[in-house]
Design a protein around this motif. Structure first.
Motif, mmCIF file in Angstrom:
data_model
loop_
_atom_site.group_PDB
_atom_site.id
_atom_site.type_symbol
_atom_site.label_atom_id
_atom_site.label_comp_id
_atom_site.label_asym_id
_atom_site.label_seq_id
_atom_site.Cartn_x
_atom_site.Cartn_y
_atom_site.Cartn_z
ATOM 1 N N PRO A 192 -7.822 3.338 -6.025
ATOM 2 C CA PRO A 192 -7.180 2.776 -4.838
ATOM 3 C C PRO A 192 -5.978 1.888 -5.141
ATOM 4 O O PRO A 192 -5.468 1.215 -4.245
ATOM 5 N N ASN A 193 -5.506 1.878 -6.378
ATOM 6 C CA ASN A 193 -4.459 0.931 -6.793
ATOM 7 C C ASN A 193 -3.254 0.925 -5.877
ATOM 8 O O ASN A 193 -2.816 -0.131 -5.398
ATOM 9 N N ASN A 194 -2.668 2.096 -5.656
ATOM 10 C CA ASN A 194 -1.410 2.145 -4.911
ATOM 11 C C ASN A 194 -1.602 1.758 -3.448
ATOM 12 O O ASN A 194 -0.742 1.097 -2.857
ATOM 13 N N LEU A 195 -2.730 2.160 -2.870
ATOM 14 C CA LEU A 195 -3.026 1.775 -1.496
ATOM 15 C C LEU A 195 -3.152 0.258 -1.380
ATOM 16 O O LEU A 195 -2.580 -0.364 -0.478
ATOM 17 N N VAL A 196 -3.887 -0.344 -2.309
ATOM 18 C CA VAL A 196 -4.065 -1.808 -2.295
ATOM 19 C C VAL A 196 -2.722 -2.509 -2.465
ATOM 20 O O VAL A 196 -2.407 -3.481 -1.755
ATOM 21 N N GLN A 197 -1.894 -2.019 -3.381
ATOM 22 C CA GLN A 197 -0.589 -2.635 -3.614
ATOM 23 C C GLN A 197 0.289 -2.569 -2.371
ATOM 24 O O GLN A 197 0.999 -3.531 -2.037
ATOM 25 N N VAL A 198 0.247 -1.447 -1.669
ATOM 26 C CA VAL A 198 1.088 -1.296 -0.483
ATOM 27 C C VAL A 198 0.557 -2.158 0.662
ATOM 28 O O VAL A 198 1.337 -2.780 1.393
ATOM 29 N N ILE A 199 -0.766 -2.232 0.834
ATOM 30 C CA ILE A 199 -1.318 -3.113 1.867
ATOM 31 C C ILE A 199 -0.895 -4.548 1.592
ATOM 32 O O ILE A 199 -0.489 -5.282 2.497
ATOM 33 N N ALA A 200 -0.976 -4.953 0.336
ATOM 34 C CA ALA A 200 -0.670 -6.343 -0.016
ATOM 35 C C ALA A 200 0.830 -6.636 0.015
ATOM 36 O O ALA A 200 1.259 -7.650 0.556
ATOM 37 N N GLY A 201 1.626 -5.751 -0.586
ATOM 38 C CA GLY A 201 3.048 -6.033 -0.769
ATOM 39 C C GLY A 201 3.987 -5.304 0.158
ATOM 40 O O GLY A 201 5.166 -5.662 0.261
ATOM 41 N N GLY A 202 3.499 -4.265 0.836
ATOM 42 C CA GLY A 202 4.337 -3.506 1.742
ATOM 43 C C GLY A 202 5.364 -2.646 1.027
ATOM 44 O O GLY A 202 5.324 -2.461 -0.193
ATOM 45 N N ILE A 203 6.292 -2.117 1.779
ATOM 46 C CA ILE A 203 7.400 -1.301 1.255
ATOM 47 C C ILE A 203 8.676 -1.786 1.929
ATOM 48 O O ILE A 203 8.725 -1.936 3.156
ATOM 49 N N ASN A 204 9.702 -2.033 1.135
ATOM 50 C CA ASN A 204 10.970 -2.520 1.679
ATOM 51 C C ASN A 204 12.103 -1.906 0.861
ATOM 52 O O ASN A 204 12.466 -2.410 -0.197
ATOM 53 N N LEU A 205 12.631 -0.778 1.333
ATOM 54 C CA LEU A 205 13.611 -0.031 0.565
ATOM 55 C C LEU A 205 14.801 0.387 1.419
ATOM 56 O O LEU A 205 14.661 0.658 2.614
ATOM 57 N N GLU A 206 15.952 0.418 0.787
ATOM 58 C CA GLU A 206 17.137 1.034 1.382
ATOM 59 C C GLU A 206 17.246 2.433 0.804
ATOM 60 O O GLU A 206 17.399 2.601 -0.406
ATOM 61 N N MET A 207 17.130 3.439 1.650
ATOM 62 C CA MET A 207 17.098 4.803 1.166
ATOM 63 C C MET A 207 17.880 5.714 2.089
ATOM 64 O O MET A 207 17.601 5.767 3.299
ATOM 65 N N ASP A 208 18.870 6.396 1.525
ATOM 66 C CA ASP A 208 19.604 7.398 2.281
ATOM 67 C C ASP A 208 20.192 6.805 3.565
ATOM 68 O O ASP A 208 20.170 7.427 4.623
ATOM 69 N N ASP A 217 1.283 10.099 8.585
ATOM 70 C CA ASP A 217 -0.098 10.521 8.806
ATOM 71 C C ASP A 217 -0.916 10.106 7.580
ATOM 72 O O ASP A 217 -0.750 10.648 6.487
ATOM 73 N N LEU A 218 -1.801 9.150 7.743
ATOM 74 C CA LEU A 218 -2.524 8.589 6.603
ATOM 75 C C LEU A 218 -3.440 9.605 5.932
ATOM 76 O O LEU A 218 -3.609 9.584 4.711
ATOM 77 N N GLY A 219 -4.031 10.489 6.706
ATOM 78 C CA GLY A 219 -4.962 11.444 6.131
ATOM 79 C C GLY A 219 -4.332 12.389 5.133
ATOM 80 O O GLY A 219 -5.023 12.929 4.257
ATOM 81 N N ARG A 220 -3.018 12.581 5.210
ATOM 82 C CA ARG A 220 -2.340 13.509 4.302
ATOM 83 C C ARG A 220 -1.848 12.828 3.028
ATOM 84 O O ARG A 220 -1.448 13.505 2.080
ATOM 85 N N LEU A 221 -1.845 11.501 3.001
ATOM 86 C CA LEU A 221 -1.287 10.785 1.850
ATOM 87 C C LEU A 221 -2.210 10.874 0.634
ATOM 88 O O LEU A 221 -3.386 10.520 0.703
ATOM 89 N N ARG A 222 -1.639 11.299 -0.479
ATOM 90 C CA ARG A 222 -2.422 11.459 -1.701
ATOM 91 C C ARG A 222 -2.966 10.124 -2.209
ATOM 92 O O ARG A 222 -4.093 10.060 -2.694
ATOM 93 N N ASP A 223 -2.176 9.069 -2.116
ATOM 94 C CA ASP A 223 -2.638 7.776 -2.625
ATOM 95 C C ASP A 223 -3.865 7.275 -1.882
ATOM 96 O O ASP A 223 -4.691 6.557 -2.442
ATOM 97 N N LEU A 224 -3.991 7.651 -0.622
ATOM 98 C CA LEU A 224 -5.143 7.220 0.151
ATOM 99 C C LEU A 224 -6.407 7.952 -0.284
ATOM 100 O O LEU A 224 -7.509 7.409 -0.220
ATOM 101 N N ARG A 225 -6.232 9.198 -0.774
ATOM 102 C CA ARG A 225 -7.382 10.007 -1.194
ATOM 103 C C ARG A 225 -7.627 9.974 -2.697
ATOM 104 O O ARG A 225 -8.564 10.607 -3.193
ATOM 105 N N SER A 226 -6.803 9.252 -3.428
ATOM 106 C CA SER A 226 -6.952 9.188 -4.878
ATOM 107 C C SER A 226 -8.281 8.539 -5.279
ATOM 108 O O SER A 226 -8.822 7.700 -4.543
ATOM 109 N N ALA A 227 -8.776 8.919 -6.447
ATOM 110 C CA ALA A 227 -9.988 8.280 -6.965
ATOM 111 C C ALA A 227 -9.746 6.808 -7.265
ATOM 112 O O ALA A 227 -10.691 6.023 -7.349
#
Length: 447
Positions: free
Chosen positions: A348-364, A336-346
């Motif tokens: 936009p660094n992390n949001l821009v980085q994720v839009i550009a580079g995505g997320i690709n992780l092996e987790m659990d 849910d995008l509305g709940r994400l802190r990075d989206l509401r941060s003053a």
């Protein structure tokens, strides 16, 4: 006589088995320490090094820490490893740069240094010659002597705070010494040393924003212990998703720690003095109202965005993001995008980085994947998409970024002081002035 020989043989066998068990236990402990310290983060999964660690001064190449005697640390003694961790001094290199976080590792205790040494000497040796680091004048290794006098407090991790209770004490050790969290999450001063008064208050590193880890509401104060536990172990919770180096730290290190150590980390973070930073707007109380009929139709799949010149954030979102995050941003396969802190941060660094580079992780045991769009969208389009999701789903008024800010964020540069930026010119200028002054003095004497 025969009984005596049998008894001696059994005793020696028991001692040998006990010694083998002790060695195995020490090596396993060392492996856990290496995991908690995220050694693989810089030195690679095989610990053979070679990766270029981006720094504002230039690339710093991670050392080979396998027991290869020619290119690694096979010839090191335990004391030499201890010096590297606690004093920032290593055989064959001299003084280390603090990209190797010895200002944090200096707090590692003797038993854990011994265990880590045993583990590093037990891994497969890799013959790998690592490129020498050359940052140029004046950032030469001997200059670290003066820097260490000012900023290295041997035996005490940088910025560590008092902890009350056994659990918080253990947590302090994990956060400040082994985890070296302050290396990314604490702002740095004029000479790039961590600022103790803003300890763990958040900083900017390589185009990302490392958030405030203190118990202020702008940091972790609004997170429940359950949310924090889930984030540290799985890399996500309802209000945050770990991206970039933080995602890798969770994947390689934090997710492999025991439940009790995670609880201890949280106990300590709750005691760290709060650092007040810019508060986040509250998460929207209801989903955004988006009428798909008012938005242009999809651009026949997100992979075709590179050939489309639209800079309409709504169109870009419906084409690239809505299939996972929903038309209204509440999430289907994605959060849910509305709940994400990075989206509401003053910022936009992390949001821009994720839009550009995505997320690709092996987790659990799961593969967490979000595609990046840097090869489908230009900076203007990334900016338009970021503004749309921030204003529509985060309901952040006047939300940036613009095209220039996106370009700056994606340059992955870490902000530094003017003194560091102009240090080479200032240093050479000082040398020229000194030479001229000496020449003038000699000329006056001859006259």
């Amino acid at each position: 006589m025969r009984k005596a020989l049998i008894a001696v043989t059994l005793a020696l066998g028991t001692q040998w088995a006990s010694a083998q068990s002790s060695d195995t236990s020490t090596i396993e402990r060392g492996k856990y320490i290496a995991t908690a310290a995220d050694c693989a983060g810089c030195h690679g999964e095989n610990l053979a090094g070679g990766a270029a660690i981006a720094s504002p001064l230039g690339p710093i190449y991670a050392s080979n820490i396998t027991p290869d005697t020619r290119t690694g640390i096979g010839g090191w003694s335990e004391e030499q490893l201890r010096d590297a961790l606690r004093k920032g001094r290593a055989p064959g290199k001299g003084w280390l740069y603090p990209a190797m976080p010895y200002t944090s590792y200096t707090g590692i205790n003797d038993a854990d240094v011994s265990a880590l040494y045993a583990y590093l000497q037990s891994v497969p040796a890799v013959n790998h010659e690592v490129r020498a680091t050359d940052l140029g004048f004046p950032f030469i290794r001997p200059a670290m002597i003066a820097w260490n006098v000012l900023y290295l407090k041997e035996g005490h991790a940088a910025g560590e705070k008092p902890a009350h209770g056994e659990s918080a004490e253990r947590g302090r050790y994990l956060v400040e010494a082994l985890g070296h969290c302050s290396a990314c999450h604490t702002p740095r001063g004029v000479l790039m040393a961590e600022l103790p008064e803003q300890h763990l208050g958040g900083a900017f590193v390589g185009g990302w924003q490392a958030p405030n880890l203190t118990n202020d509401k702008s940091g972790l104060g609004s997170w429940s212990d359950q949310e924090l536990t889930q984030f540290l172990l799985k890399g996500h919770n309802p209000v945050a998703v770990a991206g970039g180096d933080m995602g890798l730290a969770v994947s390689r290190s934090l997710s492999h720690l025991g439940d009790s150590d995670i609880a201890d980390i949280i106990a300590y973070l709750r005691q760290v003095p709060p650092v007040i930073t810019q508060a986040l707007p509250a998460a929207p109380s209801r989903p955004a109202r988006v009428d798909p009929d008012t938005v242009e139709g999809p651009i026949s799949g997100w992979r075709n965005l590179a050939n489309n010149a639209t800079t309409d954030g709504a169109v870009l979102y419906q084409s690239a993001c809505a299939s996972c995050h929903g038309v209204d941003g509440t999430g289907t396969a994605g959060p849910d995008l509305g709940r994400l802190r990075d989206l509401r941060s003053a910022h936009p660094n992390n949001l821009v980085q994720v839009i550009a580079g995505g997320i690709n992780l092996e987790m659990d045991g799961r593969h967490i994947l979000m595609p990046g769009f840097s090869d489908q969208m230009n900076n203007e389009q990334i900016a338009a998409l970021a503004r749309y999701v921030r204003s529509t789903f985060g309901q952040v008024p006047g939300a940036g970024p613009d095209e220039q800010e996106v370009a700056s964020i994606l340059s992955d540069k870490t902000p530094v002081s003017w003194l560091i930026n102009y240090a080479p010119a200032l240093a050479w200028g000082a040398i020229v002035v000194l030479v001229l002054l000496v020449g003038w003095v000699f000329a006056r004497r001859k006259a």
